[in-house]
Design a protein around this motif. Structure first.
Motif, mmCIF file in Angstrom:
data_model
loop_
_atom_site.group_PDB
_atom_site.id
_atom_site.type_symbol
_atom_site.label_atom_id
_atom_site.label_comp_id
_atom_site.label_asym_id
_atom_site.label_seq_id
_atom_site.Cartn_x
_atom_site.Cartn_y
_atom_site.Cartn_z
ATOM 1 N N LEU A 1 -10.720 -23.550 3.166
ATOM 2 C CA LEU A 1 -9.309 -23.893 3.356
ATOM 3 C C LEU A 1 -9.130 -25.139 4.217
ATOM 4 C CD1 LEU A 1 -7.710 -20.393 4.078
ATOM 5 C CD2 LEU A 1 -7.578 -21.719 1.969
ATOM 6 N N GLY A 2 -10.197 -25.577 4.827
ATOM 7 C CA GLY A 2 -10.100 -26.706 5.757
ATOM 8 C C GLY A 2 -9.570 -26.274 7.108
ATOM 9 N N ALA A 3 -9.629 -24.990 7.390
ATOM 10 C CA ALA A 3 -9.156 -24.454 8.667
ATOM 11 C C ALA A 3 -10.372 -24.132 9.527
ATOM 12 C CB ALA A 3 -8.320 -23.200 8.435
ATOM 13 N N ASP B 1 -5.841 -15.351 24.502
ATOM 14 C CA ASP B 1 -6.019 -14.300 23.500
ATOM 15 C C ASP B 1 -5.107 -14.639 22.330
ATOM 16 O OD1 ASP B 1 -6.826 -11.990 22.212
ATOM 17 O OD2 ASP B 1 -5.925 -10.612 23.671
ATOM 18 N N GLY B 2 -5.617 -14.502 21.144
ATOM 19 C CA GLY B 2 -4.839 -14.816 19.955
ATOM 20 C C GLY B 2 -5.658 -14.628 18.696
ATOM 21 N N LEU B 3 -5.323 -15.374 17.676
ATOM 22 C CA LEU B 3 -5.993 -15.266 16.380
ATOM 23 C C LEU B 3 -6.651 -16.596 16.030
ATOM 24 C CD1 LEU B 3 -3.137 -13.448 14.437
ATOM 25 C CD2 LEU B 3 -5.215 -12.403 15.381
ATOM 26 N N MET B 4 -7.899 -16.528 15.635
ATOM 27 C CA MET B 4 -8.628 -17.712 15.183
ATOM 28 C C MET B 4 -8.621 -17.718 13.660
ATOM 29 S SD MET B 4 -10.456 -20.290 16.349
ATOM 30 C CE MET B 4 -11.100 -19.773 17.929
ATOM 31 N N LEU B 5 -8.299 -18.874 13.082
ATOM 32 C CA LEU B 5 -8.437 -19.074 11.646
ATOM 33 C C LEU B 5 -9.639 -19.984 11.461
ATOM 34 C CD1 LEU B 5 -4.756 -19.769 10.542
ATOM 35 C CD2 LEU B 5 -5.970 -17.600 10.621
ATOM 36 N N GLU C 1 -8.001 -14.714 9.407
ATOM 37 C CA GLU C 1 -7.680 -14.538 10.830
ATOM 38 C C GLU C 1 -8.654 -13.558 11.460
ATOM 39 O OE1 GLU C 1 -4.519 -10.887 11.437
ATOM 40 O OE2 GLU C 1 -3.680 -12.862 11.025
ATOM 41 N N VAL C 2 -9.027 -13.856 12.698
ATOM 42 C CA VAL C 2 -9.911 -12.990 13.467
ATOM 43 C C VAL C 2 -9.400 -12.991 14.903
ATOM 44 C CG1 VAL C 2 -12.280 -12.644 14.284
ATOM 45 C CG2 VAL C 2 -11.890 -13.613 12.025
#
Length: 186
Positions: A113-115, A104-108, A34-35
Motif C-alpha cells: 500500500l506504500g504505508a 500508544d496508537g496504531l501502526m500501519l 493496523e497493529v
C-alpha cells in the motif's frame, strides 16, 4: 543531502517490522494493516530531521511532527490523532518537540500500500505522568477560528478552505470548470 540519506535509512530500516504491540491499549479503527503499537520515541520536526532546516521552536506547530523510536532509531510518521478526521498529530506532538515520550496508537505498515511506519497517535505520556489523550485538534481549531462556529464538519467552515474554493473551485480546476461539472452532473 546527508540528512536525506540518513532519514531514508531510518524510514526504510528492516527493524521497522518489530512488534511493539505489548502493553498497547490502542483502540482499533479496523483499518487494513493496523497493529497496536506502544513505544518510547523522541518527538522531532520531520522537515528538520530530513533536511537540517531546524527552527528553534520546531516550526511552531506548523510542520509535520514525527517520532524517532528509541528501540531502533526508526523515524515513524505520526499522521493523525485519535479523532475521526486525519488531522491533529502535529498539534498533539508539537508541545513535546525534542522530548522523549511514550506513545500508544496504531501502526500501519504495508509496503504494497506504500504505508510504511504510518502512525495513528492515540495517547502521549511523559515519564512520571498519566497518558494524555491525543484529541485536542478540533478544540484548537475552534479557538483559532472563533468566527467559523456552526454545525457540520470543520472543513466546511474553515476560512482557509473556503478561500481556496472561492479562488479555484471545488475541483481545484477553476470556477468555470466547476460550473460545467455541476451543470453536466447535477
Amino acid at each position: 543531502m546527508k540528512y536525506l540519506i540518513a532519514s531514508l535509512a531510518l524510514i526504510a530500516s528492516p527493524l521497522a517490522a518489530q512488534d511493539f504491540s505489548e502493553g498497547s491499549n490502542a483502540k482499533s479503527w479496523n483499518l487494513y494493516a493496523e497493529v497496536p503499537a506502544k513505544f518510547d520515541a523522541e518527538v522531532v520536526d520531520v522537515l528538520c530531521t530530513l533536511t537540517g532546516d531546524c527552527p528553534d521552536d520546531c516550526g511552531a506547530g506548523k510542520r509535520q511532527m514525527g517520532l524517532v523510536r528509541s528501540a531502533d532509531g526508526v523515524l515513524v510518521l505520526a499522521m493523525k490523532n485519535s479523532q475521526a478526521a486525519f488531522t491533529g498529530a502535529a498539534v498533539e506532538l508539537a508541545p513535546f518537540c525534542g522530548q522523549t515520550v511514550t506513545v500508544d496508537g496504531l501502526m500501519l505498515d504495508d509496503p504494497e500500500l506504500g504505508a510504511n511506519n504510518v502512525y495513528l497517535l492515540q495517547t502521549i505520556q511523559v515519564a512520571g505522568s498519566d497518558p494524555i489523550k491525543a484529541n485536542k485538534w478540533t478544540k484548537n481549531w475552534a479557538a483559532e477560528h472563533p468566527d467559523a462556529k456552526g454545525k457540520g464538519p470543520w472543513f466546511r467552515r474553515d476560512p482557509r478552505v473556503n478561500d481556496i474554493i472561492a479562488q479555484d473551485g471545488y475541483l481545484g480546476l477553476g470556477l468555470d470548470v466547476d460550473q460545467t461539472f455541476i451543470d453536466e452532473n447535477f
